[in-house]
Design an enzyme around this catalytic site. Structure first.
Site, short mmCIF file in Angstrom:
data_model
loop_
_atom_site.label_atom_id
_atom_site.label_comp_id
_atom_site.label_asym_id
_atom_site.label_seq_id
_atom_site.Cartn_x
_atom_site.Cartn_y
_atom_site.Cartn_z
CG ASN A 30 24.19 2.20 10.82
OD1 ASN A 30 23.08 2.40 11.74
ND2 ASN A 30 25.13 1.31 11.91
NE ARG A 31 17.18 3.88 5.73
CZ ARG A 31 15.72 3.11 5.24
NH1 ARG A 31 15.62 1.68 4.75
NH2 ARG A 31 14.60 4.02 5.26
#
Ligand SMILES: Cc1cc2nc3c(=O)[nH]c(=O)nc-3n(C[C@H](O)[C@H](O)[C@H](O)COP(=O)(O)O)c2cc1C
Length: 415
Positions: free
Chosen positions: A210-211
């Site tokens: 994920n970011r």
């Protein structure tokens, strides 16, 4: 931020060359920086380096430019003094209030925040004389950073390394934004912080990530440590961040590893801050060998996902079940977007209730917000119904506000 006047004091340690980076970072942030080294410092790095980087003349004694009375004027007009590196000798001279060179005279006349970044051999750092000098300076309101652990001069390792220049300048900028951001008020408090994103393996090469950059969690760990807490940081994947000085860091990969690390350390902790972006799902059957692309006729692969344990809810449950008798505050993070059912705060309030934590930090996510950026904003929701806006600011400033709220919660008797 408006242009501020910063004095960078440099004492005579092997790490004096790293002061050049601190000066560079602060001037690049738009501030006016004047370097005041000790005589010994100039045996490590020449005055020309500091003069060129700062654009100001460099003197060590009180008898140059006497008509400008620099031994009082420099300290009086400063917005911040940063001493990096601070040697054992410099800390001792500052603690007893000597004024036998320009730097110590400046320290006596300054009324702005003073940030010391110590660097010395482990034996010198752990000597009771140094500990007492540090305690004296902290008692008077100075901020003395914890040194980093690692390789020292020669083959020795241990606590005593100068914190990275980036970490020093980050804290300097925090103090310029909030002079009262780093009181030494969390000594003895054991804090467990998670940060960064998890990586759920698909096969030995690929993962679902994920970011999350880890910046907000790292900033909380850093501020906690500088306020005296004993901090363990469980770090997932981060954007190559500098490990905070004085913090025990354990690196993990997947959500399951993060959960196990939290289970291991939570029984000791008084505070848990769950800033990590833990994957909700993972591939049910990660392949042991790399999944081959194969010919088109074989069709597209599908990945079956299964649910990961909810680490935050698990910690709350463990506390309710009496398994975490030391735990006084559990802090969750929510990255939310609004939808047809309600806005960000609507969903955040529901999450706070569902998870049962004491405080919830809420960020509105979306394009260029919250993830991978240096600034943030949001709300702080408390189980007692209090809702405080976290004004837009650097993630370090936001972290300092979050830590203020946790400190107030602990002070009020905790959960
Ligand atoms: C090669 C070398 C490296 C040194 N490194 C350090 C150091 O990292 N930290 C420290 O406290 N003292 C260090 N010292 C000792 C200081 O230079 C010495 O205590 C000096 O008096 C410090 O003066 P100042 O605090 O006025 O700058 C070192 C000395 C030498 C010769």
């Amino acid at each position: 931020m408006e242009r501020k006047r910063i004095i960078v004091g440099v004492a005579g340690g092997i790490a004096a060359y790293k002061a050049a980076s601190v000066v560079r970072q602060l001037t690049e942030a738009g501030h006016s920086v004047r370097v005041v080294p000790t005589e010994s410092a100039l045996r490590f790095v020449g005055a020309a380096t500091f003069e060129a980087l700062s654009g100001h003349p460099v003197h060590t004694g009180v008898f140059e430019d006497v008509h400008e009375v620099p031994h009082v004027r420099i300290g009086q007009t400063a917005d911040l003094v940063v001493v990096a590196p601070a040697t054992a000798d410099l800390l001792a001279r500052a603690a007893v209030g000597r004024a036998d060179d320009l730097l110590t005279a400046t320290l006596l006349t300054a009324r702005c925040p003073v940030l010391y970044a110590p660097a010395m051999h482990t034996e010198m750092w752990l000597h009771p004389a140094t500990s007492e000098n540090v305690a004296t300076l902290r008692k008077r309101g100075a901020i003395v950073m914890e040194p980093a652990s690692g390789r020292l001069t020669g083959a020795d390792t241990g606590p005593g390394r100068l914190p990275e220049a980036e970490e020093i300048s980050t804290l300097a900028q925090l103090l310029l934004a909030r002079a009262d951001a780093l009181p030494y008020d969390l000594a003895g408090v054991k804090v467990l912080v998670t940060a960064g994103g998890t990586r759920e393996p698909i096969d030995p090469v690929r993962f679902i990530g994920n970011r999350s950059s880890g910046k907000q969690g790292y900033a909380v760990a850093r501020v906690m440590a500088q306020r005296g807490a004993d901090v363990t940081l469980i770090a997932g994947n981060t954007a190559g961040l500098v490990d905070p000085a004085g913090v025990h860091v354990a690196h993990v990969g997947s959500a399951a590893q993060l959960r196990d690390a939290v289970s291991k350390h939570a029984p000791d902790a008084n505070v848990l801050v769950m800033a990590a972006a833990v994957a909700d799902f993972r591939p049910a059957n990660p392949a042991t060998n790399k999944i081959k692309k194969g010919p088109t006729e074989e069709g597209d692969p599908t990945i079956e996902l299964i649910r990961n344990d909810d680490v935050l809810a698990g910690a709350v449950r463990a506390r309710t079940d009496g398994q975490l008798p030391n735990m006084q505050a559990i802090v969750g993070f929510a990255a939310e977007t609004g939808d047809a059912n309600g806005d960000v705060l609507f969903h955040a309030r529901a999450k706070l209730k569902r998870k049962g934590c004491d405080l919830l930090v809420v960020n509105a996510v979306g394009e260029n917000r919250a993830f991978e950026v240096d600034h943030n904003d949001g709300w702080l929701l408390s189980a007692d119904g209090t809702e405080t806006a976290l004004e837009h600011g650097s993630k370090t400033v936001i972290a300092s506000r979050i830590v203020d709220a946790i400190a107030a919660f602990l002070h009020s008797g905790g959960g």
